[in-house]
Design an enzyme around this catalytic site. Sequence first.
Site, PDB file in Angstrom:
ATOM      1  N   GLU A   7       0.772  -1.248   0.000  1.00  0.00           N
ATOM      2  CA  GLU A   7       0.000   0.000   0.000  1.00  0.00           C
ATOM      3  C   GLU A   7       0.804   1.298   0.000  1.00  0.00           C
ATOM      4  O   GLU A   7       0.784   2.058   0.978  1.00  0.00           O
ATOM      5  CB  GLU A   7      -0.976  -0.001   1.192  1.00  0.00           C
ATOM      6  CG  GLU A   7      -1.995  -1.122   1.111  1.00  0.00           C
ATOM      7  CD  GLU A   7      -3.167  -0.955   2.091  1.00  0.00           C
ATOM      8  OE1 GLU A   7      -3.179   0.011   2.870  1.00  0.00           O
ATOM      9  OE2 GLU A   7      -4.073  -1.814   2.059  1.00  0.00           O
TER      10      GLU A   7
ATOM     11  N   GLU B 225      -5.955  -8.439   0.638  1.00  0.00           N
ATOM     12  CA  GLU B 225      -6.607  -8.015   1.876  1.00  0.00           C
ATOM     13  C   GLU B 225      -8.074  -7.756   1.580  1.00  0.00           C
ATOM     14  O   GLU B 225      -8.399  -7.109   0.583  1.00  0.00           O
ATOM     15  CB  GLU B 225      -5.984  -6.714   2.438  1.00  0.00           C
ATOM     16  CG  GLU B 225      -4.571  -6.857   2.960  1.00  0.00           C
ATOM     17  CD  GLU B 225      -4.053  -5.577   3.651  1.00  0.00           C
ATOM     18  OE1 GLU B 225      -4.877  -4.732   4.046  1.00  0.00           O
ATOM     19  OE2 GLU B 225      -2.826  -5.455   3.768  1.00  0.00           O
TER      20      GLU B 225
END
Length: 386
Positions: free
Chosen positions: A202, A304
């Site tokens: 991320e 995720e």
Amino acid sequence: MAKLTLLTTLFAVISKTLAALPNHKIRGVNLGSFFIVEPWMSSQTWKSMGCGNAKSEWDCVASLGQERADTAFQKHWDTFITAEDFDKMKEYGLNTVRIPVGHWFVEETIAPGENWPRGGMKYLDKVVGLAGSHNISVILDLHGAPGVQAPNNAFTGHTTENTGFYSPDNYNRACTFLRNMTERIHTHDQYKTTFILEVLNEPEPNHASLISSCYPKAYTTIRSTESSLSIPESHALTIQMMSSAWGAGNPLHSLPNSTFNLALDTHRYLTYSSIPPTKADYLNASCGDTFPSEENNKPLIIGEWSLAVKQEKEWSDEFSPTRKENHGWYRRWWAAQVRAYEKQKGWVFWSWKTELGGDWRWSYKEAVEVGVIPKDFSKVGEMAEC
Ligand SMILES: *[C@@H]1O[C@H](CO)[C@@H](O)[C@H](O)[C@H]1NC(C)=O
Ligand SMILES: *[C@@H]1O[C@H](CO)[C@@H](O)[C@H](O)[C@H]1NC(C)=O
Ligand SMILES: *[C@@H]1O[C@H](CO)[C@@H](O)[C@H](O)[C@H]1NC(C)=O
Ligand SMILES: *[C@@H]1O[C@H](CO)[C@@H](O)[C@H](O)[C@H]1NC(C)=O
């Protein structure tokens, strides 16, 4: 001495049992709050470590002091995930864990004055060894990058506004981490089921040098480390990056011309999406979910996701997890997500284990225990009722 090294290398190559990317669908869980503790999901653990009101590991280490912090963190690393957890994952039909780690596990990447807990590598070795002995595949994920890659987030290890990662020095530090882990994966038997090295979790959007400099350097570092160990292409690691859907650009854009064993990662949290928070809308969104393959059809893993809904609605009658009558809907939604993600290479739920007072929407283990997530995957298609 030289002979011994050659033998060790040879043995490492032979002992690797998995090809780069297994043929089966990835069905996995993240070991969240293990090597990078996030207080929001593990408040009791945080408290018992003595971290009090610290927002992230960095602040906790600063407040405890290095020695006390190392003792507290090492105890956590030694006890949070055990063989019993892996027994359960097996029983629940899971085949993969994604393990978020910080660059500070390779201690030569720690700069003077930085507040990171020490002595983690031994515990990482231990847990990948447990995964290996359970035949569970491992995605090793650089989740906390040098200098911090995302603002105001405990997942980086340091809650701060300053994202200092995007600089040549810190790219070098990240590559030192990747070189160390690549060598370790190929030469330590505990890592026999570790098949993906994810170079960065991320990133913040819109850093051009990430695409033009960091990723090519990371790719080349891993491959040249493998070359120096004479690892054949058939045993080379799969190198993973966040997909361009993440908003940071196309990660493949500046890679060398002849690449192999690449995979992409994207995260799908409907709780943070703009989808209207109703049961019908969430289900419809997941049933029709698609992932445009902008990046040359590389395998994509949804690395995720969770069963959390928009925060304002979390405890409403429609969504409260404590109301049994909602469980059937959560089960369908779980199945709809699994079905959509298995049209890709597979999925990794966030997370395995949480301390959210019975809110199992972030805990695969608890969701199985309350009967929302089944252990049997064979009927997922029908269960989704899409
Ligand atoms: C990798 O990092 C670990 C932990 O800091 C260290 O013990 C080990 O010597 C490093 N390996 C290499 C090859 O530098
Ligand atoms: C390990 O698991 C994979 C699937 O997850 C399976 O194909 C393989 O046969 C297993 N190997 C052993 C030794 O059990
Ligand atoms: C890669 O291929 C492109 C187009 O074929 C070419 O322009 C470029 O010079 C090549 N790059 C390298 C490093 O070989
Ligand atoms: C259902 O989702 C699709 C996209 O997958 C969307 O085009 C459609 O408008 C949605 N339907 C409703 C009723 O929300």
